[in-house]
Design an enzyme around this catalytic site. Structure first.
Site, PDB file in Angstrom:
ATOM      1  N   SER A 175      -3.159   0.309  14.599  1.00 24.97           N
ATOM      2  CA  SER A 175      -3.946   1.537  14.785  1.00 24.97           C
ATOM      3  C   SER A 175      -4.284   1.680  16.254  1.00 24.97           C
ATOM      4  CB  SER A 175      -5.243   1.454  13.979  1.00 24.97           C
ATOM      5  OG  SER A 175      -6.150   2.457  14.397  1.00 24.97           O
TER       6      SER A 175
ATOM      7  N   LYS B 203      -6.775  -4.772  13.399  1.00 27.01           N
ATOM      8  CA  LYS B 203      -5.628  -4.022  13.915  1.00 27.01           C
ATOM      9  C   LYS B 203      -5.118  -4.601  15.245  1.00 27.01           C
ATOM     10  CE  LYS B 203      -5.271  -1.324  10.442  1.00 27.01           C
ATOM     11  NZ  LYS B 203      -4.075  -1.351   9.599  1.00 27.01           N
TER      12      LYS B 203
ATOM     13  N   ARG C 265      -0.251   5.547  -1.826  1.00 33.47           N
ATOM     14  CA  ARG C 265      -0.933   6.755  -1.306  1.00 33.47           C
ATOM     15  C   ARG C 265      -0.756   6.841   0.212  1.00 33.47           C
ATOM     16  NH1 ARG C 265      -6.366   5.956  -1.502  1.00 33.47           N
ATOM     17  NH2 ARG C 265      -6.328   3.801  -2.201  1.00 33.47           N
TER      18      ARG C 265
ATOM     19  N   GLY D 246       0.832  -1.208   0.000  1.00 28.69           N
ATOM     20  CA  GLY D 246       0.000   0.000   0.000  1.00 28.69           C
ATOM     21  C   GLY D 246       0.859   1.247   0.000  1.00 28.69           C
TER      22      GLY D 246
ATOM     23  N   ASN E 168       1.629  -2.222   5.376  1.00 27.98           N
ATOM     24  CA  ASN E 168       0.861  -0.982   5.552  1.00 27.98           C
ATOM     25  C   ASN E 168      -0.499  -1.019   4.861  1.00 27.98           C
ATOM     26  OD1 ASN E 168       0.639   2.162   5.789  1.00 27.98           O
ATOM     27  ND2 ASN E 168       0.455   1.696   3.596  1.00 27.98           N
TER      28      ASN E 168
ATOM     29  N   ASP F 180      -2.498  -7.901  -5.067  1.00 29.70           N
ATOM     30  CA  ASP F 180      -3.550  -7.848  -4.049  1.00 29.70           C
ATOM     31  C   ASP F 180      -3.080  -8.658  -2.843  1.00 29.70           C
ATOM     32  OD1 ASP F 180      -5.769  -8.073  -2.459  1.00 29.70           O
ATOM     33  OD2 ASP F 180      -7.061  -8.954  -4.008  1.00 29.70           O
ATOM     34  N   VAL F 181      -2.731  -7.972  -1.762  1.00 24.58           N
ATOM     35  CA  VAL F 181      -2.167  -8.696  -0.616  1.00 24.58           C
ATOM     36  C   VAL F 181      -3.223  -9.465   0.177  1.00 24.58           C
ATOM     37  CG1 VAL F 181      -0.170  -7.146  -0.366  1.00 24.58           C
ATOM     38  CG2 VAL F 181      -2.244  -6.720   0.997  1.00 24.58           C
TER      39      VAL F 181
ATOM     40  N   TYR G 248     -12.536  -3.625  11.532  1.00 25.23           N
ATOM     41  CA  TYR G 248     -11.237  -2.930  11.419  1.00 25.23           C
ATOM     42  C   TYR G 248     -10.435  -3.051  12.722  1.00 25.23           C
ATOM     43  CZ  TYR G 248      -8.019   0.983  10.434  1.00 25.23           C
ATOM     44  OH  TYR G 248      -6.911   1.777  10.240  1.00 25.23           O
TER      45      TYR G 248
HETATM   46  P1  NAP Z   1      -5.179   5.034   2.149  1.00 25.81           P
HETATM   47  O1  NAP Z   1      -4.777   6.442   1.928  1.00 25.81           O
HETATM   48  O2  NAP Z   1      -6.597   4.623   1.921  1.00 25.81           O
HETATM   49  O3  NAP Z   1      -4.203   4.097   1.269  1.00 25.81           O
HETATM   50  C1  NAP Z   1      -4.380   2.704   1.315  1.00 25.81           C
HETATM   51  C2  NAP Z   1      -3.244   2.023   0.586  1.00 25.81           C
HETATM   52  O4  NAP Z   1      -3.433   0.597   0.694  1.00 25.81           O
HETATM   53  C3  NAP Z   1      -3.193   2.338  -0.893  1.00 25.81           C
HETATM   54  O5  NAP Z   1      -1.848   2.391  -1.281  1.00 25.81           O
HETATM   55  C4  NAP Z   1      -3.893   1.133  -1.532  1.00 25.81           C
HETATM   56  O6  NAP Z   1      -3.490   0.894  -2.879  1.00 25.81           O
HETATM   57  C5  NAP Z   1      -3.419   0.034  -0.606  1.00 25.81           C
HETATM   58  N1  NAP Z   1      -4.252  -1.171  -0.639  1.00 25.81           N
HETATM   59  C6  NAP Z   1      -5.552  -1.292  -0.267  1.00 25.81           C
HETATM   60  N2  NAP Z   1      -5.962  -2.569  -0.440  1.00 25.81           N
HETATM   61  C7  NAP Z   1      -4.895  -3.264  -0.907  1.00 25.81           C
HETATM   62  C8  NAP Z   1      -4.683  -4.613  -1.292  1.00 25.81           C
HETATM   63  N3  NAP Z   1      -5.661  -5.531  -1.213  1.00 25.81           N
HETATM   64  N4  NAP Z   1      -3.457  -4.974  -1.759  1.00 25.81           N
HETATM   65  C9  NAP Z   1      -2.455  -4.053  -1.850  1.00 25.81           C
HETATM   66  N5  NAP Z   1      -2.602  -2.760  -1.497  1.00 25.81           N
HETATM   67  C10 NAP Z   1      -3.804  -2.382  -1.036  1.00 25.81           C
HETATM   68  O7  NAP Z   1      -4.857   4.580   3.648  1.00 25.81           O
HETATM   69  P2  NAP Z   1      -3.932   5.252   4.779  1.00 25.81           P
HETATM   70  O8  NAP Z   1      -4.786   6.167   5.577  1.00 25.81           O
HETATM   71  O9  NAP Z   1      -2.676   5.741   4.198  1.00 25.81           O
HETATM   72  O10 NAP Z   1      -3.672   3.971   5.701  1.00 25.81           O
HETATM   73  C11 NAP Z   1      -2.492   3.184   5.574  1.00 25.81           C
HETATM   74  C12 NAP Z   1      -2.460   2.191   6.722  1.00 25.81           C
HETATM   75  O11 NAP Z   1      -2.459   2.921   7.967  1.00 25.81           O
HETATM   76  C13 NAP Z   1      -3.679   1.270   6.774  1.00 25.81           C
HETATM   77  O12 NAP Z   1      -3.281  -0.012   7.218  1.00 25.81           O
HETATM   78  C14 NAP Z   1      -4.558   1.926   7.808  1.00 25.81           C
HETATM   79  O13 NAP Z   1      -5.426   0.999   8.409  1.00 25.81           O
HETATM   80  C15 NAP Z   1      -3.517   2.452   8.785  1.00 25.81           C
HETATM   81  N6  NAP Z   1      -3.988   3.546   9.632  1.00 25.81           N
HETATM   82  C16 NAP Z   1      -4.456   4.709   9.074  1.00 25.81           C
HETATM   83  C17 NAP Z   1      -4.905   5.728   9.917  1.00 25.81           C
HETATM   84  C18 NAP Z   1      -5.421   7.042   9.386  1.00 25.81           C
HETATM   85  O14 NAP Z   1      -5.898   7.850  10.196  1.00 25.81           O
HETATM   86  N7  NAP Z   1      -5.336   7.306   8.088  1.00 25.81           N
HETATM   87  C19 NAP Z   1      -4.887   5.529  11.299  1.00 25.81           C
HETATM   88  C20 NAP Z   1      -4.411   4.349  11.827  1.00 25.81           C
HETATM   89  C21 NAP Z   1      -3.954   3.361  10.970  1.00 25.81           C
HETATM   90  P3  NAP Z   1      -4.196   1.657  -4.139  1.00 25.81           P
HETATM   91  O15 NAP Z   1      -3.674   3.078  -4.111  1.00 25.81           O
HETATM   92  O16 NAP Z   1      -3.739   0.912  -5.337  1.00 25.81           O
HETATM   93  O17 NAP Z   1      -5.670   1.590  -3.913  1.00 25.81           O
END
Ligand code: NAP
Length: 251
Positions: A146, A163, A19, A16, A94, A67-68, A159
Site C-alpha cells: 500500500s 504494508k 471481494r 482474499g 492480497n 484463514d491465512v 496497517y
Molecule cells: P476488502 O474489499 O476488504 O477484501 C478483503 C479480502 O481479504 C476479502 O476477500 C476477505 O475475504 C479477505 N480476507 C480477509 N482476512 C482474511 C484471512 N484471514 N484469510 C483469508 N482471506 C482474508 O479489501 P480490498 O480493499 O480489496 O483490499 C485488498 C488488499 O489490498 C488488502 O491487502 C489491502 O490492504 C490492500 N489495499 C487496499 C487499498 C484500498 O484502498 N482498498 C489500498 C491499498 C492496499 P472474505 O470476503 O471471506 O471476508
C-alpha cells in the site's frame, strides 16, 4: 535459469479473492487465460460470485476457505491447489484487513489481527509455494502492499507496519529466489473503491481524496492490471520491485 516447458494453462492463487481488489485480480487473470484458486476467509457467497465470473471467462476455478493469518491455513490452501492443479505459477498475497486507530488506543489484539493477516499470511503463503516454484523453475509472487507502507499514515500504525513489512519481504525473497526463475514483486495501491475504503469515516475519505493528484479513487481493476503485468511470463527479469498504482500519491 531456464524454465521447464510451459504448461498448457498457468495456475494463479489469489488470497482474499472473494471481494474488492482480489476479485478484480481473479477476473482479470481468468480473462488472461489462467486457472484460478480463489481463497477467502468467510464470505462464501462473494467467493462463489467471483468464481462464477471467472468460470464464464473460461477458467477452471477452485475456491478455498482458509484463514491465512494461521500458517496452517496457508499450508492447507496451497496443498488444496496442488491437489487440484498440480502446480502454482502465480501467488498473489492480497488478503488484508484494517483495524484503524491512533497508537494511543491500539490494542495488542488489533495489532496482531492486522500483522498476522497482512504480513504473516503473506510470509507463510510464500513459504508454502516456494519449494514447488523452485522445482518448477518458474513462479511469480505478487504482494499487495500500500502507499501507506511507503509514506505512513496517522491512525494506521499497525496497517502501515504490515504494508512496509511486505516490501521488506518482497525484496528479501526476490534475492533468495531470483536464480530459480521466481520473481517477487509488490503492488502499492493508493485509495481504491472497495468495502475496505467504504468503511472509512467520511472526513478521512475526503482528506485522502484531496491528497490524490489524479483527483479520484481507483477502480479495483486498475490495480489488477499491475498484478497481471508482474504475473506475465515476459516479466521474468523484473524482481524486487514496488509498483505504485496510486494516482500520483507517492511520487
Ligand atoms: P476488502 O474489499 O476488504 O477484501 C478483503 C479480502 O481479504 C476479502 O476477500 C476477505 O475475504 C479477505 N480476507 C480477509 N482476512 C482474511 C484471512 N484471514 N484469510 C483469508 N482471506 C482474508 O479489501 P480490498 O480493499 O480489496 O483490499 C485488498 C488488499 O489490498 C488488502 O491487502 C489491502 O490492504 C490492500 N489495499 C487496499 C487499498 C484500498 O484502498 N482498498 C489500498 C491499498 C492496499 P472474505 O470476503 O471471506 O471476508
Amino acid at each position: 535459469m531456464k524454465a521447464m516447458e510451459a504448461p498448457a494453462r498457468r495456475v494463479a492463487v489469489v488470497t482474499g479473492g472473494s471481494r474488492g481488489i482480489g476479485r478484480a485480480v481473479c477476473i482479470r487473470l481468468a480473462k488472461a487465460g489462467y486457472d484460478i484458486a480463489l481463497n477467502y476467509a468467510g464470505n462464501a457467497a462473494a467467493a462463489e460470485e467471483t468464481a462464477g465470473i471467472c468460470r464464464e471467462a473460461g477458467a477452471a476455478v477452485l475456491t478455498v476457505q482458509a484463514d491465512v493469518s494461521d500458517p496452517a491455513g496457508c499450508d492447507a490452501l496451497i496443498d488444496a491447489v496442488k491437489a487440484q492443479f498440480g502446480r502454482v505459477d502465480v501467488l498473489v498475497n492480497n488478503a488484508g484487513v484494517t483495524r484503524d486507530c491512533l497508537l494511543m488506543r491500539l490494542t495488542e489484539e488489533d495489532y496482531d489481527k492486522v500483522l498476522d493477516t497482512n504480513l504473516k499470511g503473506a510470509v507463510f503463503c510464500c513459504k508454502a509455494v516456494s519449494r514447488l516454484m523452485m522445482k518448477q523453475r518458474y513462479g511469480r509472487i505478487i504482494n499487495m502492499s500500500s502507499v501507506v507502507g511507503l509514506r505512513g499514515n496517522a491512525g494506521q500504525v499497525n496497517y502501515s507496519a504490515s504494508k512496509a513489512g511486505l516490501i521488506g519481504l518482497t525484496k528479501s525473497l526476490a534475492k533468495e529466489l531470483a536464480s530459480r526463475g521466481v520473481t517477487v514483486n509488490a503492488v502499492a495501491p493508493g485509495f481504491v473503491g472497495t468495502e475496505m475504503t467504504d468503511a472509512m469515516p467520511e472526513a478521512a475519505k475526503a482528506a485522502t481524496l484531496a491528497a490524490i493528484p489524479a483527483g479520484r479513487i481507483a477502480d479495483p481493476d486498475e490495480i489488477a492490471r499491475a498484478v497481471e503485468f508482474f504475473a506475465a511470463e515476459g516479466s521474468g527479469y523484473i524482481t524486487g520491485q514496488v509498483l505504485c498504482v496510486d494516482g500520483g500519491m507517492a511520487m
